[in-house]
Structures are given as C-alpha cells and as structure tokens.
Design a protein around this motif. Structure first.
Motif, PDB file in Angstrom:
ATOM      1  N   GLY A 193       2.809   8.955  15.856  1.00  0.00           N
ATOM      2  CA  GLY A 193       3.549  10.052  15.252  1.00  0.00           C
ATOM      3  C   GLY A 193       5.034   9.989  15.587  1.00  0.00           C
ATOM      4  O   GLY A 193       5.887  10.231  14.725  1.00  0.00           O
ATOM      5  N   ARG A 194       5.354   9.648  16.858  1.00  0.00           N
ATOM      6  CA  ARG A 194       6.771   9.536  17.233  1.00  0.00           C
ATOM      7  C   ARG A 194       7.464   8.411  16.469  1.00  0.00           C
ATOM      8  O   ARG A 194       8.598   8.571  15.984  1.00  0.00           O
ATOM      9  CB  ARG A 194       6.900   9.301  18.740  1.00  0.00           C
ATOM     10  N   ASN A 195       6.775   7.281  16.358  1.00  0.00           N
ATOM     11  CA  ASN A 195       7.375   6.151  15.641  1.00  0.00           C
ATOM     12  C   ASN A 195       7.578   6.478  14.165  1.00  0.00           C
ATOM     13  O   ASN A 195       8.598   6.126  13.565  1.00  0.00           O
ATOM     14  CB  ASN A 195       6.487   4.914  15.786  1.00  0.00           C
ATOM     15  N   GLU A 196       6.589   7.141  13.564  1.00  0.00           N
ATOM     16  CA  GLU A 196       6.716   7.506  12.157  1.00  0.00           C
ATOM     17  C   GLU A 196       7.853   8.504  11.957  1.00  0.00           C
ATOM     18  O   GLU A 196       8.591   8.444  10.973  1.00  0.00           O
ATOM     19  CB  GLU A 196       5.397   8.088  11.651  1.00  0.00           C
ATOM     20  N   GLY A 197       7.999   9.444  12.908  1.00  0.00           N
ATOM     21  CA  GLY A 197       9.088  10.408  12.815  1.00  0.00           C
ATOM     22  C   GLY A 197      10.456   9.732  12.905  1.00  0.00           C
ATOM     23  O   GLY A 197      11.390  10.096  12.186  1.00  0.00           O
TER      24      GLY A 197
ATOM     25  N   GLY B   5       2.135   6.339   3.999  1.00  0.00           N
ATOM     26  CA  GLY B   5       1.536   7.491   4.671  1.00  0.00           C
ATOM     27  C   GLY B   5       2.321   8.016   5.848  1.00  0.00           C
ATOM     28  O   GLY B   5       2.091   9.140   6.289  1.00  0.00           O
ATOM     29  N   GLY B   6       3.263   7.225   6.405  1.00  0.00           N
ATOM     30  CA  GLY B   6       3.992   7.680   7.576  1.00  0.00           C
ATOM     31  C   GLY B   6       4.817   8.919   7.309  1.00  0.00           C
ATOM     32  O   GLY B   6       4.812   9.869   8.090  1.00  0.00           O
ATOM     33  N   LEU B   7       5.527   8.943   6.193  1.00  0.00           N
ATOM     34  CA  LEU B   7       6.335  10.105   5.850  1.00  0.00           C
ATOM     35  C   LEU B   7       5.456  11.305   5.529  1.00  0.00           C
ATOM     36  O   LEU B   7       5.818  12.443   5.829  1.00  0.00           O
ATOM     37  CB  LEU B   7       7.247   9.778   4.663  1.00  0.00           C
TER      38      LEU B   7
ATOM     39  N   CYS C  65       2.983  17.255   9.906  1.00  0.00           N
ATOM     40  CA  CYS C  65       3.300  17.766  11.244  1.00  0.00           C
ATOM     41  C   CYS C  65       4.289  18.924  11.156  1.00  0.00           C
ATOM     42  O   CYS C  65       4.142  19.942  11.833  1.00  0.00           O
ATOM     43  CB  CYS C  65       3.885  16.655  12.108  1.00  0.00           C
ATOM     44  N   ALA C  66       5.306  18.737  10.308  1.00  0.00           N
ATOM     45  CA  ALA C  66       6.286  19.806  10.139  1.00  0.00           C
ATOM     46  C   ALA C  66       5.643  21.049   9.530  1.00  0.00           C
ATOM     47  O   ALA C  66       5.941  22.180   9.923  1.00  0.00           O
ATOM     48  CB  ALA C  66       7.438  19.317   9.256  1.00  0.00           C
ATOM     49  N   ALA C  67       4.729  20.841   8.567  1.00  0.00           N
ATOM     50  CA  ALA C  67       4.062  21.976   7.930  1.00  0.00           C
ATOM     51  C   ALA C  67       3.199  22.741   8.928  1.00  0.00           C
ATOM     52  O   ALA C  67       3.147  23.977   8.904  1.00  0.00           O
ATOM     53  CB  ALA C  67       3.205  21.488   6.759  1.00  0.00           C
ATOM     54  N   ALA C  68       2.522  22.022   9.830  1.00  0.00           N
ATOM     55  CA  ALA C  68       1.673  22.685  10.831  1.00  0.00           C
ATOM     56  C   ALA C  68       2.481  23.541  11.795  1.00  0.00           C
ATOM     57  O   ALA C  68       1.950  24.493  12.384  1.00  0.00           O
ATOM     58  CB  ALA C  68       0.868  21.638  11.603  1.00  0.00           C
ATOM     59  N   SER C  69       3.753  23.215  11.954  1.00  0.00           N
ATOM     60  CA  SER C  69       4.608  23.955  12.879  1.00  0.00           C
ATOM     61  C   SER C  69       5.321  25.134  12.219  1.00  0.00           C
ATOM     62  O   SER C  69       6.065  25.847  12.892  1.00  0.00           O
ATOM     63  CB  SER C  69       5.656  23.006  13.482  1.00  0.00           C
ATOM     64  N   ARG C  70       5.117  25.336  10.932  1.00  0.00           N
ATOM     65  CA  ARG C  70       5.764  26.442  10.234  1.00  0.00           C
ATOM     66  C   ARG C  70       5.087  27.767  10.613  1.00  0.00           C
ATOM     67  O   ARG C  70       4.052  27.766  11.275  1.00  0.00           O
ATOM     68  CB  ARG C  70       5.706  26.199   8.726  1.00  0.00           C
ATOM     69  N   PRO C  71       5.657  28.919  10.212  1.00  0.00           N
ATOM     70  CA  PRO C  71       5.041  30.206  10.561  1.00  0.00           C
ATOM     71  C   PRO C  71       3.563  30.254  10.188  1.00  0.00           C
ATOM     72  O   PRO C  71       3.154  29.752   9.134  1.00  0.00           O
ATOM     73  CB  PRO C  71       5.859  31.204   9.736  1.00  0.00           C
ATOM     74  N   ALA C  72       2.766  30.860  11.062  1.00  0.00           N
ATOM     75  CA  ALA C  72       1.305  30.818  10.913  1.00  0.00           C
ATOM     76  C   ALA C  72       0.834  31.423   9.605  1.00  0.00           C
ATOM     77  O   ALA C  72      -0.174  30.969   9.044  1.00  0.00           O
ATOM     78  CB  ALA C  72       0.651  31.532  12.092  1.00  0.00           C
TER      79      ALA C  72
ATOM     80  N   THR D  17      -6.067  16.725   8.518  1.00  0.00           N
ATOM     81  CA  THR D  17      -4.914  16.323   9.328  1.00  0.00           C
ATOM     82  C   THR D  17      -4.032  17.521   9.648  1.00  0.00           C
ATOM     83  O   THR D  17      -3.532  17.674  10.774  1.00  0.00           O
ATOM     84  CB  THR D  17      -4.097  15.253   8.588  1.00  0.00           C
ATOM     85  N   LEU D  18      -3.834  18.390   8.650  1.00  0.00           N
ATOM     86  CA  LEU D  18      -3.044  19.600   8.878  1.00  0.00           C
ATOM     87  C   LEU D  18      -3.673  20.464   9.965  1.00  0.00           C
ATOM     88  O   LEU D  18      -2.990  20.960  10.869  1.00  0.00           O
ATOM     89  CB  LEU D  18      -2.924  20.381   7.568  1.00  0.00           C
ATOM     90  N   LEU D  19      -4.991  20.636   9.906  1.00  0.00           N
ATOM     91  CA  LEU D  19      -5.679  21.451  10.917  1.00  0.00           C
ATOM     92  C   LEU D  19      -5.632  20.784  12.291  1.00  0.00           C
ATOM     93  O   LEU D  19      -5.524  21.461  13.320  1.00  0.00           O
ATOM     94  CB  LEU D  19      -7.127  21.697  10.490  1.00  0.00           C
TER      95      LEU D  19
END
Length: 445
Positions: free
Chosen positions: A166-170, A294-296, A302-309, A330-332
């Motif tokens: 995930g870090r490398n893809e980011g 798929g990396g992007l 990951c960004a979507a999962a961190s958005r407001p609940a 993956t989102l969950l």
C-alpha cells in the motif's frame, strides 16, 4: 537464461534457495518435512513461481547450521533476509498481487484459528492420557504448536507485506499526480516575441493514457457525479432481498429503527452531501478502473475508507450500482484498519443504514488486530449505544483467539468488558463460555 541476462529479485532468491537446498538432505530435517508436506509449494518456490514465507527460510537455514563444518550461516542468513525482502516486494507488486495476498491472509487466519483449536484439544487429551498414549499425543501436540506458531508468523508477515504494498502504491500514485500536474514551459513572452506562434509540446514521458483525463477536475464531472449535483438526493431505499424479509425497521443485530409505514422525510443536508461525495468518489474509481492499473484504485479505496463514516454506506451502494461490487470487500478491509473510534463510527453508520451483513464483515475483519485495539473498538461502540455490535465484535474475538488472548481484552476496562466478554462467549457456545470464564478467573488471581 544467458550469462548476460540479469535475474529479477524473485529469480535471484529462487537461485539462492536452490543453492541452499542442494547442501541439505531432502529426506531429513525441516527440508524433509516441507518436501513431504507440500512438495508442489516447495517446487514453485525453487522454480521462482512463488516466494516462501520467511519462517520456511529460517528453518532451512537451521538445517544448514546443523551440518558439520558450516561456519557461514550468519552471513547466509543476512543475505537470505535481504534477498527475501526484495523478492516479496517485486512478487507482490505484480498484477493481482494484492488480491492474492488478501486471500492468503484469510486462509492463514483460518489456519491460525484451526491450529489453536487443535492445540487445545491435544492439551486436554494429553492431560488424561495413559502412559501408552502420552508419548504419541505429546509428539502430536508439539507439531500442532509448531503449526500454530507458523500460522501466526505468516499472518504477521502477510499483513506487513500488504502494508508495504500500500505504501509503495501510494508513492507511485503521488509521483504520477505530480507529473500530471506539472505544466510545460514549451510560451515566450515580451515585445520581441509579439506575433510569434510557438506550438505547444507534450512532455515525452507522458503517454497517451496519462494525458487523457489529465486532471482531477475532469474526474469530478463523471455522469454519476453531475446527476447528484443537479438533482436532490433521494431518500435511502428500504433494504430488499431475502435476507431482509420482514426485517425492515428492525436491525437483526438488535438496533430498532422506526418502521410505521409513513413516508420518510427528505434527507438532511449532511446526508445529501454524503451521497454526493460518495458518488464523486466512485466516479473517480470507475475512471481509474478504466484507465489505470489496480495500484491507483487501491490507493483511492484507502482514501475512501478514511472519509467521514456517514459516507461509507453510500460508497458501498454506489460501488454496487457502478458494477464495482468486487471492490466492496477491500473497502471494508481498509475501514477495519481505522483507529477504534473511526471503526466504531463506520460500524454505526452501516447499522443505521440497514447494511447488517456489511457491518458484521467489518467487525469480524477487525479481530485480526491486537486484542487491546479490539477492546477499545468495543468500548467505542458502547459509547454509541451499539451494544449488539460490541457483542458481535467480542464474539468474533472469542471465536478467533485462544481463551487467554480473548480474556486479555477485559484488562482495558474490566467492569465493562468482563461481563460483555462472557455474554459474547455464551453466544458462541457453552464450551467457549466455560473457557473464557476460566481464563478470566486465572487472570484475576
């Protein structure tokens, strides 16, 4: 392979592994165990089609250290660690690497639970075994404990590999965005250039694929996003399908919602905004699915999962509507990695939206985290009056961990979590309730 052709890191590690195993006895030691238990898996690693878990490499190095006259094991171990790290990084970054790692992690989590149960069974059997059976059962127990330790080590390794991927893809995503934002120099200004037409040039490193849909602003105007910007958001539809039959207005996990048959009021501005934000995020995901690897996409999830609940249920709904339901797990999974307060907020939002099965999946994935974090998540759920979800979370913890590990959660808040752990264990089985009760008594001594 020609002498001038360089090996990639996976092939280089496979070559190291071949050289190592050529010095070992294939019918003795750990090498013999692996050859008997999983010959096809071992062959795949020796041929460079897969990379073995690090615990396997350590065991082979142990075999090497047991040979007479071997004095370079320390050097070989350092070299093996370096080659192994390089190999897994390249292997995991290949197409399909992330789903394969996630699938393997789920397999190893199940294996960890299975072997833990097997260890407990054999410990109980050994306690009452007669002299004739004791030696055989002691040997079986030793192997079961080894299997359990290896499963736990592989779970930790797979999680670390997923985090590194995930870090490398980011980082790759950040570089691509920086390149896209970079503006060409290619117009000259000033009186001496008046009337001179200078053609614009596209930087050579930009491919046709990169220049198409060039900026984030263009991603914002996908049809789905425009539709939500121009029209008021509709009220959430009632859950449908067999799993909701007769249950609308009653969360099966115990949280009651009003269902008096009256029309729902128009959604509040915050709900409408959450819907619009979810639609925009999924429009970006759909764009990335169509134009990039798929990396992007993973970085965007990951960004979507961190958005407001409160956006999470709408994100799942939009993913399903856009034909991207395969991205929901993956989102969950990423939402399950949020800090305890964020995780509780996500579970709360899913329960409020009637997405009970998604909420259960989220909570069950959470129990792969350290026990203390699981306990903190349960407390955060209780603060939100989600007692049923807290029980579900602790029941999943009881199922997946040893009694001592599960009982350790009580230490975070003994007066609150002790009774809740017992209630959760009772929901699992009477046997589990007895194990947890015993573990709690031992912890209090």
């Amino acid at each position: 392979m020609s002498g001038t052709q360089l090996r990639d890191p996976v092939q280089e590690f496979a070559y190291f592994l071949v050289c190592l195993t050529q010095r070992l006895n294939p019918s003795a030691g750990w090498y013999g165990v692996f050859a008997r238990r999983d010959p096809e898996g071992l062959r795949a690693c020796l041929e460079g089609r897969d990379v073995p878990p690090w615990d396997v490499v350590e065991s082979l190095l142990y075999d090497l250290s047991e040979l007479p006259g071997e004095h370079a094991v320390t050097t070989a171990s350092a070299r093996a660690r370096q080659l192994h790290a390089q190999a897994v990084a390249v292997h995991d970054a290949r197409p399909g690497g992330r789903p394969a790692l996630q699938e393997r992690l789920q397999v190893m989590l199940r294996e960890e639970r299975r072997t833990a149960f097997r260890v407990r069974e054999l410990e109980a059997a050994l306690a009452v075994a007669g002299p004739r059976e004791a030696d055989r059962q002691a040997e079986d127990l030793a192997w079961a404990r080894d299997d359990h330790l290896r499963a736990g080590a592989r779970v930790g390794e797979l999680r670390a590999r997923l985090e590194a991927l995930g870090r490398n893809e980011g980082r790759r995503q950040g570089k691509m965005r920086s390149r896209r934002r970079a503006k060409p120099p290619a117009r000259p200004r000033g009186a001496r250039f008046a009337g001179l037409e200078v053609p614009e040039e596209v930087p050579e490193e930009e491919t046709e694929e990169e220049t198409e849909g060039d900026t984030e602003a263009e991603w914002q105007v996908e049809p789905a996003a425009e539709e939500y910007e121009s029209a008021p958001a509709p009220a959430p539809a009632a859950p449908r399908g067999a799993r909701f039959a007769g249950a609308y207005g009653q969360d099966p996990m115990g949280d009651v919602e009003p269902a008096d048959g009256r029309a729902h009021p128009a959604p509040a501005p915050a709900v409408a905004e959450a819907r619009r934000a979810a639609a925009t995020a999924v429009a970006r995901l759909a764009h990335l699915r169509a134009t990039t690897d798929g990396g992007l996409v993973y970085a965007e999830l990951c960004a979507a999962a961190s958005r407001p609940a409160q956006e999470l249920p709408f994100l799942i709904e939009e993913l399903e509507r856009a034909g991207l339901a395969s991205d929901v797990p993956t989102l969950l999974w990423e939402a399950a990695c949020l800090p305890p307060a964020g995780l509780a907020a996500a579970a709360d939002a899913l329960a409020a939206a009637g997405r009970t099965e998604d909420g259960i999946q989220l909570l069950r994935q959470c129990v792969s985290r350290p026990v203390g974090e699981v306990a903190q998540a349960a407390l955060a759920l209780l603060e939100r009056d989600r007692t049923a979800q807290a029980l579900e979370l602790l029941a999943a913890l009881v199922r997946s961990r040893t009694p001592d590990e599960a009982a350790a959660a009580e230490a975070v808040a003994p007066d609150t979590l002790g009774p809740l752990l017992l209630a959760a264990a009772e929901r699992v089985s009477p046997h589990r309730h007895s194990d947890i009760a015993h573990a709690l008594r031992v912890a209090h001594r």
